[in-house]
Design an enzyme around this catalytic site. Structure first.
Site, PDB file in Angstrom:
ATOM      1  N   LYS A  32      33.004 -17.187  -0.834  1.00 12.10           N
ATOM      2  CA  LYS A  32      31.775 -17.221  -1.627  1.00 12.10           C
ATOM      3  C   LYS A  32      30.594 -17.473  -0.702  1.00 12.10           C
ATOM      4  CE  LYS A  32      30.313 -20.816  -4.317  1.00 12.10           C
ATOM      5  NZ  LYS A  32      28.873 -21.077  -4.213  1.00 12.10           N
ATOM      6  N   ASP A  59      27.021 -15.402  -4.630  1.00 10.34           N
ATOM      7  CA  ASP A  59      26.627 -16.344  -5.689  1.00 10.34           C
ATOM      8  C   ASP A  59      25.120 -16.598  -5.638  1.00 10.34           C
ATOM      9  OD1 ASP A  59      26.543 -18.446  -7.502  1.00 10.34           O
ATOM     10  OD2 ASP A  59      27.418 -19.913  -6.134  1.00 10.34           O
ATOM     11  N   LYS A  61      23.075 -16.135  -8.550  1.00  9.04           N
ATOM     12  CA  LYS A  61      22.636 -16.578  -9.892  1.00  9.04           C
ATOM     13  C   LYS A  61      21.290 -15.988 -10.317  1.00  9.04           C
ATOM     14  CE  LYS A  61      25.050 -21.065  -9.619  1.00  9.04           C
ATOM     15  NZ  LYS A  61      25.446 -21.149  -8.217  1.00  9.04           N
ATOM     16  N   ASP A  64      15.830 -13.231 -14.262  1.00  8.05           N
ATOM     17  CA  ASP A  64      14.465 -12.700 -14.244  1.00  8.05           C
ATOM     18  C   ASP A  64      14.351 -11.706 -15.402  1.00  8.05           C
ATOM     19  OD1 ASP A  64      11.850 -11.828 -13.399  1.00  8.05           O
ATOM     20  OD2 ASP A  64      12.392 -12.357 -11.342  1.00  8.05           O
ATOM     21  N   THR A 119      26.914 -27.125 -14.317  1.00  6.29           N
ATOM     22  CA  THR A 119      27.637 -28.392 -14.533  1.00  6.29           C
ATOM     23  C   THR A 119      26.761 -29.592 -14.185  1.00  6.29           C
ATOM     24  OG1 THR A 119      28.679 -27.998 -12.398  1.00  6.29           O
ATOM     25  CG2 THR A 119      30.014 -27.567 -14.343  1.00  6.29           C
ATOM     26  N   ARG A 211      34.324 -28.060   0.031  1.00  7.56           N
ATOM     27  CA  ARG A 211      34.637 -29.134   0.986  1.00  7.56           C
ATOM     28  C   ARG A 211      36.105 -29.521   1.142  1.00  7.56           C
ATOM     29  NH1 ARG A 211      29.817 -32.355  -1.526  1.00  7.56           N
ATOM     30  NH2 ARG A 211      30.594 -31.054  -3.220  1.00  7.56           N
TER      31      ARG A 211
END
Ligand code: C5P
Length: 232
Positions: A32, A59, A61, A64, A119, A211
């Protein structure tokens, strides 16, 4: 639909990214690329990682007006990414325009998924600041239904929400879920987390893991452990 682990390459430069990817000599993980790396390095980072044989989830996002999103998606499609995303909050019309922009002349297109509610957005903030008078779960399900109606393939959501999304939109509707941690690992800044095994049980199609792999002493081993627990 193949289940897979996607590594979140949250690095700030191409050099750091390639140092990391060079460790993988036997497998070519799905990666990603997020805003930080893309804005730092531009489209060339996508092309270089693609050339190395990795599948890419870009990614960015998008959110518009429909016409702008359509044109931007057409550019991303020409980069030959495998998966990309947008905010469902942009409305069904915007999502339909995105599908159009993403679709190539031969009728194929990358997988397109929608962010429902981030989230990081709590129910209280969503209600008090965004004036959305519904529960966060109802909002997530409604946004997922909108994404499905617009012809998208699925949503990004917490693994803990994947079950209810599948229930509302069907099991073919994809759930791509970050917030994954090993049972014996550090949670870091994630709040609602689950293990790769549990994510599999709930029905996630792809888990996005950063991570726990990128910061591991042995990232290749951590990746393999993730694949073993999630894919089997
Ligand atoms: O390092 P970690 O495993 O927490 O990385 C998770 C990745 O998924 C990050 O790139 C983060 O931006 C992304 N993400 C998330 N939660 C969302 C959407 C995306 O953690 N709701």
């Amino acid at each position: 639909m193949g289940k897979d682990v996607i590594i979140a390459c949250d690095f700030s430069s191409a050099e750091a990214t390639f140092n990391f990817l060079d460790k993988f000599t036997e497998e070519k993980p799905f990666v990603k690329i997020g805003m930080e790396l893309y804005y730092a390095e531009g489209p060339s980072i996508v092309k270089e990682i693609k050339k190395r044989g990795h599948r890419i989830f870009l990614d960015l996002k998008l959110h518009d007006i429909p016409n702008t999103v359509k044109k931007a998606m057409s550019v991303l499609s020409s980069l030959d990414v495998d998966m990309t995303n947008l905010h469902a909050a942009g409305t069904v019309e915007m999502m339909k325009a995105a599908v159009e922009g993403l679709t190539k002349e031969d009728g194929t297109r990358p997988i397109l998924i929608a962010v429902t509610q981030l989230t990081s957005t709590s129910e209280a903030r969503m209600q008090n600041e965004l004036l959305i008078n519904a529960s966060i779960n109802d909002t997530i399900v409604k946004y997922a239904e909108n994404a499905k109606a617009a012809g998208l393939d699925g949503v990004v959501c917490s693994p803990l929400e994947a079950g209810m999304v599948k229930e509302a939109c069907g099991k073919e509707f994809m759930t791509v879920t970050p917030g994954v941690r090993f049972a014996d690992g550090d949670v870091g800044d994630q709040v609602r987390v689950t293990t790769p095994e549990k994510a599999k049980e709930i029905g996630s199609d792809y888990i996005v893991v950063g991570r726990p792999i990128t910061a591991a002493e042995n990232p290749v081993e951590a990746y393999r452990r993730c694949v073993k627990e999630f894919v089997g």
